[in-house]
Write an enzyme that holds these catalytic residues in place. Sequence first.
Site, PDB file in Angstrom:
ATOM      1  N   ILE A  75       0.860  -1.177   0.000  1.00 46.80           N
ATOM      2  CA  ILE A  75       0.000   0.000   0.000  1.00 46.80           C
ATOM      3  C   ILE A  75       0.899   1.230   0.000  1.00 46.80           C
ATOM      4  CG2 ILE A  75      -1.665   1.313   1.383  1.00 46.80           C
ATOM      5  CD1 ILE A  75      -2.779  -1.426   2.299  1.00 46.80           C
TER       6      ILE A  75
ATOM      7  N   HIS B  42      -5.918  -3.854 -11.827  1.00 46.73           N
ATOM      8  CA  HIS B  42      -6.585  -4.680 -10.808  1.00 46.73           C
ATOM      9  C   HIS B  42      -7.449  -5.719 -11.530  1.00 46.73           C
ATOM     10  CE1 HIS B  42      -8.108  -5.647  -6.872  1.00 46.73           C
ATOM     11  NE2 HIS B  42      -9.317  -5.710  -7.400  1.00 46.73           N
TER      12      HIS B  42
ATOM     13  N   ASN C  32      -2.406   1.771 -11.885  1.00 43.19           N
ATOM     14  CA  ASN C  32      -2.442   0.387 -11.377  1.00 43.19           C
ATOM     15  C   ASN C  32      -3.389  -0.464 -12.216  1.00 43.19           C
ATOM     16  OD1 ASN C  32      -1.940  -1.774  -9.538  1.00 43.19           O
ATOM     17  ND2 ASN C  32      -3.894  -1.342  -8.524  1.00 43.19           N
TER      18      ASN C  32
END
Length: 210
Positions: free
Chosen positions: A102, A117, A115
């Site tokens: 994180i 995901h 990012n």
Amino acid sequence: MQIQCAILFSGNGSNMQNLIESLHNQTFTHSRTHKECSLHIALTLCNNPNAYGITRTKNLHTPCVVLPHRDYDSREDFDKQMIATLRSYKIEYVILAGFMRILTPLFTNTFRTINIHPSFLPEHKGANAIKDSFYAPQNYGGVSVHWVNEELDGGEIILQEKLEKIPNESLEGFESRIHALEYTLYPKAILKALHLLPQESSPHTSKGCK
Ligand code: GRF
């Protein structure tokens, strides 16, 4: 003009390899300025000294800095070291590819960060997204590429695509189709985010499964 990017990873590194093979040193046209622009993946950075992805970076002849997060007392200290390293390479954009840490606001307020995901966000945030979407009642999973902010898997979506479930498919089969979708979607999403248009001969899409 050249855009300097870094890729951060923690494990297998197949998305990192795919992005380097698809985008590194390719030339594009900037959709706003109409100027020619190349994308340079100047650095990879890994927080796990045992990650298989480190071997991939050697085979790809791409610099890899290994910073074990356990060597730092706090998330902030670790992020400060990453920021210093990335600045020394004049990085403008950070791309996360299976980076399992994180990031603190210190980091996300310093670098524009993207990012990937493996779910159709906002559904199934977190570390078990593929399994969670496989067992969910919906008849689809998906892949999302988004800007990173301080909220886990929460930033603005750049590009996302659903993947329909196949009756009686195994979790392994579903997972490998998710990864195949990642390899095509991530390069496209990065070009979209950076306002880059492929030129005629640019191999901007995936070369297949890793
Ligand atoms: C990918 O499924 C990515 O979406 C997720 O972690 C996985 C990393 O796989 N964040 P790899 O290391 O790129 O092979």
